[in-house]
Write an enzyme that holds these catalytic residues in place. Structure first.
Site, PDB file in Angstrom:
ATOM      1  CG  PHE B 226      -1.870   1.197   1.216  1.00 46.78           C
ATOM      2  CD1 PHE B 226      -3.132   1.073   0.668  1.00 46.78           C
ATOM      3  CD2 PHE B 226      -1.482   2.441   1.718  1.00 46.78           C
ATOM      4  CE1 PHE B 226      -4.010   2.158   0.607  1.00 46.78           C
ATOM      5  CE2 PHE B 226      -2.339   3.533   1.661  1.00 46.78           C
ATOM      6  CZ  PHE B 226      -3.606   3.388   1.110  1.00 46.78           C
ATOM      7  CG  ASP B 332       5.477   3.847   1.739  1.00 46.27           C
ATOM      8  OD1 ASP B 332       5.433   4.419   2.854  1.00 46.27           O
ATOM      9  OD2 ASP B 332       4.489   3.728   0.994  1.00 46.27           O
ATOM     10  CE  LYS B 363      -0.354   5.542   7.779  1.00 45.27           C
ATOM     11  NZ  LYS B 363      -1.774   5.650   8.118  1.00 45.27           N
ATOM     12  CB  THR B 388       0.886  26.364  -4.135  1.00 49.56           C
ATOM     13  OG1 THR B 388       0.516  26.675  -5.476  1.00 49.56           O
ATOM     14  CG2 THR B 388       0.717  27.615  -3.278  1.00 49.56           C
TER      15      THR B 388
END
Lengths: 505, 505
Positions: B226, B332, B363, B388
């Site tokens: 994931f 990740d 997280k 931005t």
């Protein structure tokens, strides 16, 4: 920062401005009392004008930038900023330079730096709770979340749209809207919300293949449009090669955005034909593109792509065509939303008979997401549109405070008025200096104004030396993006500097 | 909220717990003094135990959820939360229920609800400045940004990685890392940073076609992995069909993640063979997939996908293969990072001879981004990796405060120790109740522990009624994700409830 410290900061700025008058300050004096000038929203808050003490970046900034560059890419750095000394419409740097800011963090500061009302909101128990207890909103929303939404984000929901999916920034706001569009379309093709996914769909989705992953559907966007820079949003962004090079993209269609001729009132017929042709191209792509679009995404004013405008008639036509073909219309109000065009949402100018299906927001909202109304845009099962944070309640609280202040100070009407005032002055400049303020656009669109200059990049650099921070867009546009607290007196100062720039050449 | 009000809140919680003792509280008493128990980090802070007064959701929550559902999808709602009454390891709801929380906002609360140190950070002038003066970090970084990074995000940078690109959440952290990988690979193919883009590349990029848009390169990810739910990250996510159905995806390859057999010490040879086969598959995909990968992305422990572990040898092999073929390795650490595995980064367990090329985080960091070291991973021109906001300095300041507190309280070592303690207790439970705590995993991985239960969904519901909030992952895993302030006494309480659940069947 205490109020007392803020005042001291102001006093220092004023002292500095007095100590070293510069050209732009001297001439600004000729504009100090115009018939339409009004007093500041927050008394004694802002410096009286810009103050340029060094080249920008000055020695302190240069040292700090070199240090920063060892850990963080600074090649796109425009101006190292001292936010503690920035006040209202004025942005400060570490060398004591203070500029009138009509770029406003790429159009994302709504109410000025160190706004006292927002400061109070930031000190509230609610905000502190939001900062330190960040929820997974989809799983564990705060008990007061409905109230926060209703008194904030949803209080200003576009007409006809009464629900929201919250997000982090413009890119994911658009991408989650696209996801909702794909799910909606496939659900219709399947025969409704109650039809279950097939084994084949589930297996192929896991393998990134059709039919489970909808490789046979697309999002239609417009040339020179900008919708973000993640993989899905970037596939709809068509601003500049530097934004897209080397990044895989979906084979999605792009239509020509109307390239209107200015001044508008001298090209009415021609522009109407341009817009009709653009709409025909959209319809042709909808009906013939080999990967048919389930949605069209459009900015009310293409911002990053060069401040390209179209008329309300064009957008009404777009709404009609999309409805006719069962294609959703997503209006990307990331840059145009929250008052700068003289309406809260830029698409309020269009007088649509049917609202857009989704409207995305970010920037001046200081939070992000997409609005929708049609209940079919809620996916048929939970966890289809989901992520851990799904936005940030602290930022949602800030937007609520921004909305309250916009209402209290009537800043949308204010911006419409100041925009008209500014536009009038720019029209006069354009007439006085032919070839310098080309294609002046944004009339009746609040302060969302732009013009083209043949030496645009130099123009922006020169503006800084004269005390104004301005941004560009597209190849040659000077884009004005003042905050909502921009007043006639600031417009005077700005116009004065613009004139100085072109006079200096 | 004042300290005084916080204390009053605590007192109320304690009074409630005393007033209505429930089964789980009574039995917890048998665990109040274990040899390894230690005192709370913040005296008088937490309630003494959970308190379940109503079904969950209770009447107040039910009414509020119905109200919320009119404007915000609540079908994934797990528990409506009263954050003002949640304290430390305990999460509260509007009906006065207070649960031990070992899910922690999907593993994203590091130091407990209403942590007093974070509260102080949230009240600081720096934080207020960050909230109300949100910068466009790439253009107008705050003068102190280098210092904020160095004393915060970069202070805990993984070994060998000394630069950061900041982002908003896990999805865009991964996607910007992927973008960096594509740009890096194409730059090498072109012959270096100084080689200009061709006209053909620029034109085709604007049309979403090769060679400008790198349709001929991919990111390799693992089955049941994931990595997020935007279009690029979702193309690498292989967790469940519900995450992917109807969303267009890139034709990128997936390799099998090792499916280890438990207990590990009884399947050493077999597991080694499983990992060798997985590595062979990766190498085969790298060398033969029709759209070759420029990067491999992998979680140290597949979290959403079911808490799937692999050994350090597997990851060392992965590093070796990727280096051999000039493919980047992106680790990740969105869920595994920031201490929960008993090391600050989970990949610290691997003892890699060469660091990963990029490591993503979010997280528990409360902010997000990717770390890198190789200067070639800065794109050759500015504005190629840009947006931005590029993150949120307010959240970066919070991460800095989190890091300081982790160091001050030595919470990584603490978590390693408490994790060992908890794992030992769970091993005993697994032996006592065969078939209920299957494939117990996470030994030596701090509190990042999971097991499978044949009635997992019921298991989680039952846990709530007994005073503990637990999450699931994959098809059948009960995933434990306590905060870093989880102590032996909380482990005792948790284990007691887990036993009650299986005893009740």
């Amino acid at each position: 920062m205490s109020a007392c410290r803020a005042l001291r900061g102001n006093a220092l700025l004023r002292a500095a401005a007095v100590a070293r008058p510069i050209a732009s300050l001297e001439s600004r004096r000729t504009f100090t009392a115009t018939p339409r000038a009004m007093s500041s929203f927050y008394k004694g808050w802002e410096p009286e004008g810009p103050s340029v003490k060094t080249q920008i970046p000055g020695p302190k900034a240069q040292a700090a930038i070199a240090d920063l560059d060892t850990v963080f890419d600074t090649r796109s750095l425009n101006m190292l900023t001292d936010y503690s000394k920035s006040v209202g419409n004025y942005i400060a740097d570490p060398d004591g330079n203070v500029l009138l800011d009509v770029y406003a963090q790429i159009a994302s500061i709504p109410l000025g730096y160190n706004n006292p009302t927002l400061r109070a909101a930031a000190r509230s128990n609610e905000m502190i709770n939001g900062i330190i207890n960040r929820p997974a909103l989809g799983n564990f929303p705060p008990a007061e979340w409905a109230e926060v939404l209703k008194s904030g984000i949803l209080k200003v929901a576009p007409k006809g749209l009464n629900q929201v999916f919250t997000a982090m920034a413009g890119s994911d706001a658009n991408e989650t809207a696209y996801k909702a569009a794909f799910m909606w379309r496939r659900q219709r093709e399947r025969g409704g919300a109650s039809v279950e996914f097939t084994e084949e769909e589930m297996n192929s989705a896991m393998n990134n293949q059709s039919p489970g992953a909808s490789q046979n559907l697309s999002i239609l966007s417009f040339k020179t449009g900008f919708h973000g820079r993640l993989f899905g949003s970037l596939s709809t962004t068509r601003s500049k090669p530097i934004h897209k090079l080397d990044i895989p993209a979906f084979d999605w269609p792009q239509a020509t955005f109307p390239q209107l001729k200015y001044p508008l009132d001298q090209h009415v017929e021609e522009n109407a034909a341009i817009e009709r042709a653009a709409l025909e191209e959209v319809e042709k792509l909808i009906t013939t593109y080999h990967i048919p679009p389930c949605a069209v995404v459009v900015e009310p004013i293409q911002s990053e792509g060069g401040d390209n405008h179209a008329t309300p008639a064009f957008f009404r036509g777009l709404r009609e065509i999309t409805r006719k073909h069962g294609v959703l219309l997503i209006v990307d109000e990331v840059q145009t939303g929250v008052g700068a065009t003289g309406r809260f949402w830029a698409h309020d100018h269009w007088d649509l008979p049917h609202p857009p299906d989704m409207v995305t927001f970010s920037k001046k909202a200081q939070t992000a997401g997409y609005y929708f109304g049609n209940p079919e845009l809620r996916p048929n099962k939970p966890y289809r549109q989901f992520n851990t944070w799904m936005g940030d309640p602290a930022r949602a609280l800030l937007f609520r405070a921004i909305i309250d202040e916009i209402e209290k100070l009537d800043l949308v009407k204010h911006t419409a008025r100041v925009g008209d005032y500014l536009f009038g002055k720019l029209e006069a400049l354009a007439e006085k200096y032919p070839g310098q303020f080309n294609n002046l656009r944004g009339k009746g669109q609040g302060t969302f104004i732009a013009f083209d200059n043949p030496r645009r990049d130099e123009f922006l650099v020169k503006a800084k030396t004269l005390g104004v921070n301005i941004g560009g867009s597209g190849q040659s546009a000077v884009r004005l993006r003042p905050m909502l607290i921009f007043e006639e007196k600031h417009a005077d100062l700005l116009v004065d500097v613009l004139e100085k720039i072109v006079k200096s050449w």
